[in-house]
Design a protein around this motif. Sequence first.
Motif, mmCIF file in Angstrom:
data_model
loop_
_atom_site.group_PDB
_atom_site.id
_atom_site.type_symbol
_atom_site.label_atom_id
_atom_site.label_comp_id
_atom_site.label_asym_id
_atom_site.label_seq_id
_atom_site.Cartn_x
_atom_site.Cartn_y
_atom_site.Cartn_z
ATOM 1 N N GLN A 196 0.813 -1.227 0.000
ATOM 2 C CA GLN A 196 0.000 0.000 0.000
ATOM 3 C C GLN A 196 0.842 1.270 0.000
ATOM 4 O O GLN A 196 0.327 2.353 -0.282
ATOM 5 N N PHE A 197 2.125 1.156 0.316
ATOM 6 C CA PHE A 197 2.990 2.334 0.366
ATOM 7 C C PHE A 197 3.779 2.528 -0.925
ATOM 8 O O PHE A 197 4.721 3.310 -0.975
ATOM 9 N N THR A 198 3.385 1.811 -1.972
ATOM 10 C CA THR A 198 4.078 1.848 -3.254
ATOM 11 C C THR A 198 3.057 1.974 -4.381
ATOM 12 O O THR A 198 1.846 1.798 -4.161
ATOM 13 N N PRO A 199 3.519 2.218 -5.600
ATOM 14 C CA PRO A 199 2.619 2.138 -6.758
ATOM 15 C C PRO A 199 2.442 0.706 -7.248
ATOM 16 O O PRO A 199 1.786 0.463 -8.255
ATOM 17 N N HIS A 200 3.029 -0.252 -6.523
ATOM 18 C CA HIS A 200 3.046 -1.663 -6.948
ATOM 19 C C HIS A 200 1.804 -2.410 -6.453
ATOM 20 O O HIS A 200 1.328 -2.187 -5.340
ATOM 21 N N ASP A 201 1.288 -3.291 -7.294
ATOM 22 C CA ASP A 201 0.219 -4.210 -6.896
ATOM 23 C C ASP A 201 0.416 -5.475 -7.726
ATOM 24 O O ASP A 201 0.309 -5.448 -8.951
ATOM 25 N N GLY A 202 0.700 -6.584 -7.044
ATOM 26 C CA GLY A 202 1.084 -7.805 -7.745
ATOM 27 C C GLY A 202 -0.039 -8.743 -8.124
ATOM 28 O O GLY A 202 0.237 -9.863 -8.570
ATOM 29 N N ARG A 203 -1.289 -8.316 -7.987
ATOM 30 C CA ARG A 203 -2.384 -9.262 -8.243
ATOM 31 C C ARG A 203 -2.393 -9.777 -9.676
ATOM 32 O O ARG A 203 -2.690 -10.957 -9.921
ATOM 33 N N ALA A 204 -2.067 -8.927 -10.633
ATOM 34 C CA ALA A 204 -2.074 -9.382 -12.027
ATOM 35 C C ALA A 204 -1.038 -10.488 -12.240
ATOM 36 O O ALA A 204 -1.293 -11.465 -12.960
ATOM 37 N N LEU A 205 0.122 -10.359 -11.605
ATOM 38 C CA LEU A 205 1.143 -11.402 -11.710
ATOM 39 C C LEU A 205 0.668 -12.705 -11.086
ATOM 40 O O LEU A 205 0.936 -13.793 -11.608
#
Length: 360
Positions: A196-205
Amino acid sequence: MTSAPKPALSGVREAVRRTPAYPFTPIDAPIKLDQNESAQDLPPELRQIALERLGQADWNRYPDLHADSLRHKIAAFEDWNPEGVVVTPGSNVLIKLLTELAGVGQTVLSVQPNFSVYGLEASLLGAKSVQVPLNGDFSLPVAGLIHELKEGGPGLLFVTQPHAPTGHLDNEADVRAVLDAAGDDWVAVLDEAYYQFTPHDGRALIRERGNRVSLRTFSKAWGLAGLRLGYALTSPELAANLQKLVSAFNVNVLTQTVAEVALEHPAYMRERAAETVRERERVLSALANHPIYQALPSQANFFLLRTPDADAAFQHLLSRGILVRRQDKLPMLDGCLRVSIGTPQQNDALIAALEGSTEY
């Protein structure tokens, strides 16, 4: 001929006897920046809603078998199939269960340094632990991990984004390359405790392959570390196997109720995560030109502070009522302290304490 005496508690597995305990010693201090928790609790109005619901709950009854109503609320929040959600008391429990699932008698692969629980659980359960050193800039050692994935296995892979304890966030291409190299022989875990503290979200991976898992927690951005609640997002097939290792009724009614209230009001979490990011950048900027300390870049709710003498710096901050976490015994982290981002007032006190320290 006299046989050699048996060790004390010889009925305890040798792997357990030789493994050290989790490395943490609690210390009281007015400003607590040592455990990467949220600096703020659940908002009072949401706490009141949760307390009212608890007053109406049946405390004499077991909770849901597999935290079923909570699983569905998590699934709705994450836009995920509820059959692919597994909930436990903390994501560290999921690390243990994943090690039981895919590490026992096989290999647990991660990087070095890393979150110590990966190695501890591998050791306790007698799994082979392989740790590939990070690159000098704390980025993923892509070639080294791919080599281990191709030559070793089957087993369990941990990739942490952003990384703990460094706060480094890798580019998606490198993360994808490592996850792709895991193929079908590995259960590939993307630990996203601080996403939540980044622009990253790994759900697609994670959605791309059925043997991939995202680990997430309520302990950080949600401000609910005291509840001990984490969850996995994965395929229904892998979730069904992981769920076999989860104790029945493992999430109590208090935890489930409070977490459901939080999920119904996620705006507070997003606002606080954004504030934490702003404060992180403010603190890093304020310390950018310090004459002896180096505040290292981070994409988490903490950062590393490299010092000439970690013990002296730790004691200096503690004398000012500020508790941080020493990391200087870990590989590559000589002189480093880990500092959580606190409230603006706490961060002001941290900056003042560090700016006032130009010599030991």
